[in-house]
Scaffold this motif. Structure first.
Motif, PDB file in Angstrom:
ATOM      1  N   LEU A  70       0.825  -1.212   0.000  1.00  0.00           N
ATOM      2  CA  LEU A  70       0.000   0.000   0.000  1.00  0.00           C
ATOM      3  C   LEU A  70       0.857   1.259   0.000  1.00  0.00           C
ATOM      4  CD1 LEU A  70      -2.794  -1.078   2.515  1.00  0.00           C
ATOM      5  CD2 LEU A  70      -3.006  -0.787   0.039  1.00  0.00           C
ATOM      6  N   ALA A  71       1.994   1.207   0.696  1.00  0.00           N
ATOM      7  CA  ALA A  71       2.910   2.346   0.665  1.00  0.00           C
ATOM      8  C   ALA A  71       3.441   2.556  -0.750  1.00  0.00           C
ATOM      9  CB  ALA A  71       4.073   2.116   1.629  1.00  0.00           C
ATOM     10  N   GLY A  72       3.744   1.459  -1.434  1.00  0.00           N
ATOM     11  CA  GLY A  72       4.193   1.561  -2.819  1.00  0.00           C
ATOM     12  C   GLY A  72       3.109   2.111  -3.729  1.00  0.00           C
ATOM     13  N   VAL A  73       1.868   1.697  -3.494  1.00  0.00           N
ATOM     14  CA  VAL A  73       0.738   2.222  -4.270  1.00  0.00           C
ATOM     15  C   VAL A  73       0.645   3.742  -4.097  1.00  0.00           C
ATOM     16  CG1 VAL A  73      -1.781   2.283  -4.428  1.00  0.00           C
ATOM     17  CG2 VAL A  73      -0.597   0.083  -4.269  1.00  0.00           C
ATOM     18  N   ALA A  74       0.668   4.193  -2.850  1.00  0.00           N
ATOM     19  CA  ALA A  74       0.543   5.629  -2.579  1.00  0.00           C
ATOM     20  C   ALA A  74       1.707   6.416  -3.172  1.00  0.00           C
ATOM     21  CB  ALA A  74       0.464   5.869  -1.071  1.00  0.00           C
ATOM     22  N   THR A  75       2.928   5.874  -3.054  1.00  0.00           N
ATOM     23  CA  THR A  75       4.109   6.570  -3.545  1.00  0.00           C
ATOM     24  C   THR A  75       4.023   6.837  -5.039  1.00  0.00           C
ATOM     25  OG1 THR A  75       5.511   5.603  -1.828  1.00  0.00           O
ATOM     26  CG2 THR A  75       6.621   6.467  -3.774  1.00  0.00           C
ATOM     27  N   PHE A  76       3.770   5.795  -5.819  1.00  0.00           N
ATOM     28  CA  PHE A  76       3.755   5.972  -7.272  1.00  0.00           C
ATOM     29  C   PHE A  76       2.500   6.699  -7.740  1.00  0.00           C
ATOM     30  CE2 PHE A  76       7.655   4.377  -8.242  1.00  0.00           C
ATOM     31  CZ  PHE A  76       7.820   3.887  -9.519  1.00  0.00           C
ATOM     32  N   ALA A  77       1.370   6.503  -7.066  1.00  0.00           N
ATOM     33  CA  ALA A  77       0.152   7.222  -7.462  1.00  0.00           C
ATOM     34  C   ALA A  77       0.349   8.726  -7.294  1.00  0.00           C
ATOM     35  CB  ALA A  77      -1.039   6.744  -6.638  1.00  0.00           C
ATOM     36  N   LEU A  78       0.974   9.136  -6.171  1.00  0.00           N
ATOM     37  CA  LEU A  78       1.230  10.560  -5.939  1.00  0.00           C
ATOM     38  C   LEU A  78       2.346  11.083  -6.834  1.00  0.00           C
ATOM     39  CD1 LEU A  78       1.049  10.646  -2.040  1.00  0.00           C
ATOM     40  CD2 LEU A  78      -0.577  11.720  -3.610  1.00  0.00           C
ATOM     41  N   LEU A  79       3.425  10.325  -6.929  1.00  0.00           N
ATOM     42  CA  LEU A  79       4.610  10.799  -7.639  1.00  0.00           C
ATOM     43  C   LEU A  79       4.317  11.063  -9.112  1.00  0.00           C
ATOM     44  CD1 LEU A  79       7.597  11.372  -6.970  1.00  0.00           C
ATOM     45  CD2 LEU A  79       8.112   9.056  -7.746  1.00  0.00           C
ATOM     46  N   TYR A  80       3.493  10.219  -9.709  1.00  0.00           N
ATOM     47  CA  TYR A  80       3.222  10.343 -11.142  1.00  0.00           C
ATOM     48  C   TYR A  80       1.773  10.747 -11.426  1.00  0.00           C
ATOM     49  CZ  TYR A  80       7.795   8.261 -11.721  1.00  0.00           C
ATOM     50  OH  TYR A  80       9.149   8.033 -11.675  1.00  0.00           O
ATOM     51  N   SER A  81       1.147  11.428 -10.483  1.00  0.00           N
ATOM     52  CA  SER A  81      -0.276  11.759 -10.623  1.00  0.00           C
ATOM     53  C   SER A  81      -0.560  12.682 -11.796  1.00  0.00           C
ATOM     54  CB  SER A  81      -0.801  12.391  -9.328  1.00  0.00           C
ATOM     55  OG  SER A  81      -0.086  13.571  -9.015  1.00  0.00           O
ATOM     56  N   THR A  82       0.427  13.449 -12.236  1.00  0.00           N
ATOM     57  CA  THR A  82       0.179  14.376 -13.357  1.00  0.00           C
ATOM     58  C   THR A  82       0.620  13.806 -14.699  1.00  0.00           C
ATOM     59  OG1 THR A  82       2.331  15.474 -13.106  1.00  0.00           O
ATOM     60  CG2 THR A  82       0.475  16.379 -11.850  1.00  0.00           C
TER      61      THR A  82
END
Length: 425
Positions: free
Chosen positions: A43-55
């Motif tokens: 879940l931490a990995g999910v949040a990291t990449f979802a936020l990091l590449y959200s744009t």
């Protein structure tokens, strides 16, 4: 140099004379706490990449909203990954002193708070600045997560455990882009990044509730002299240097391809709507599978063979993506994604195994190189696209893969000259 003299955390490792299979209290698949740990870091990995590449999937819409070119809009991605690359080493030092779980929790908390501000950015400059802060906040997560796993998981299960964390990265990257694509098609890019921020809040809360307390962490020193000594030790290791370069080059390919692909698919000859373009990122599921099976791949082919296979798969994908047929382009993206995530999982797990002390710093240096590669790939890939279209972006990726193969060959040759079996790179 002992762990105590470097200020690094003291951990049990595979070489420890007091550790035996029967006395090793670290986590192992099927054992108590392993599934909670795996889910928490997933879940931490999910949040990291979802936020990091959200744009990233929204760049054409951001370009239209602010009236800027692809090369300018791409800075909303490059600023986030660049911020992470710059701050990952200092944050790893904090994790050596205050603990992996504490730093990961704080990092996610700040990153999701900034994520809820991103939709209100009044200009492209403000958006890039917020994204840089968000990337810097996320810097506490990747290196700390790998160090946590190296300390808390038995060596034989380490590649698989890190592969699951990387798989969480791929799910986060995929879901973030798919969700933003469809939400943006209906309500615009601002609402879509806001939705990602809310999802990340849920992941952050679940992560903190699930992650087991560390049992093998020993606090180290925050003295700059000690930290620099540890960093110098890692950078003097030829194998670690090669692994850092390989991670950066693989990410150069990936960052360039996925920063530009939205522009290609929304333009001629495809002309796809934003929601469909976002759904293209479902190919990240292939990355989830390839990352989570990296341990078996290394077991069969060795690290060197696994890296060659990852590089060859990525190359085939880049060449296929040059086609004007949409199915062939999609197949190319599948191969690029599978090759990248396999190569990343193999290289990152090799770093954790190679470093016997200062693991957070060793992982931080890898993550720094990795996200520098992402920033370079997204920026240079966008510039190449502006100058020469999609073939320009593909050329950048092919040059990066040539770099991976060359480093692996030279590493194997160096190992043979030294009289060692070239099992790594």
């Amino acid at each position: 140099m002992s762990p105590a003299s470097t200020g690094a955390s003291t951990t049990l490792d595979a070489a420890s004379p007091v550790t035996t299979p029967s006395s090793d209290s670290r986590l192992t698949p099927g054992g108590p706490g392993y599934h909670r740990m795996s889910l928490a870091l997933f879940l931490a990995g999910v949040a990291t990449f979802a936020l990091l590449y959200s744009t990233q999937a929204l760049l054409p819409l951001i370009s239209d909203d602010f009236g800027v070119a692809a090369s300018e809009a791409s800075w909303t991605v490059a600023a986030a990954t660049g911020g992470l690359a710059l701050f990952v080493l200092p944050m790893s030092a904090l994790s050596e002193r205050f603990g992996r779980r504490a730093v990961m929790t704080a990092s996610l908390a700040v990153a999701v708070a900034v994520g809820l501000l991103v939709p209100f950015a009044p200009s492209i400059g403000a958006l890039v600045a917020l994204r840089a802060v968000q990337g810097a906040a996320l810097a506490g997560l990747p290196a700390s997560a790998q160090a946590y796993l190296a300390e808390e998981v038995r060596p034989r299960a380490l590649v698989t455990a890190i592969g699951l964390f990387v798989a969480g990265n791929s799910v986060g990257g995929m879901s973030g882009r798919v969700i933003t694509g469809w939400v943006a098609q209906m309500w615009g890019w601002r609402v879509s990044v806001g939705v990602i921020g809310v999802i990340a809040v849920g992941c952050a809360v679940a992560f903190r509730l699930l992650l087991p307390a560390p049992r093998h962490f020993r606090a180290g020193s925050l003295r700059p002299r000690v930290l620099l000594g540890t960093v110098r030790t890692h950078l003097s290791d030829p194998l670690l240097r090669r692994l850092y370069a390989i991670g950066a080059l693989f990410m150069t390919v990936f960052g360039g391809v996925y920063t530009v692909i939205g522009y290609r698919l929304t333009g001629a000859p495809f002309g796809l709507p934003q929601g469909i373009v976002g759904s293209i990122f479902l190919v990240y599921l292939v990355g989830t599978a390839s990352a989570s099976t990296a341990g078996r791949l290394v077991g069969r082919l060795g690290r060197r063979g696994a890296l060659y296979l990852a590089g060859g798969t990525t190359t085939a994908g880049l060449l296929l993506s040059l086609a004007t047929s949409l199915p062939l382009v999609l197949l190319g993206l599948v191969l690029i994604t599978a090759g990248f995530f396999a190569g990343h999982a193999v290289a990152s797990s090799a770093v954790s195994k190679t470093a016997t002390h200062g693991r957070a710093q060793a992982s931080a240096l890898y993550q720094s190189a990795y996200y520098i590669g992402s920033s370079v790939g997204s920026t240079v890939g966008a510039l190449a696209f502006r100058a020469n279209g999609w073939p320009g972006t593909v050329t950048v990726g092919l040059l990066a893969v040539v770099g991976v193969v060359t480093i692996t060959v030279l590493g194997s040759r160096a190992a043979r000259v030294a009289g060692r079996e070239p099992v790594a790179v």
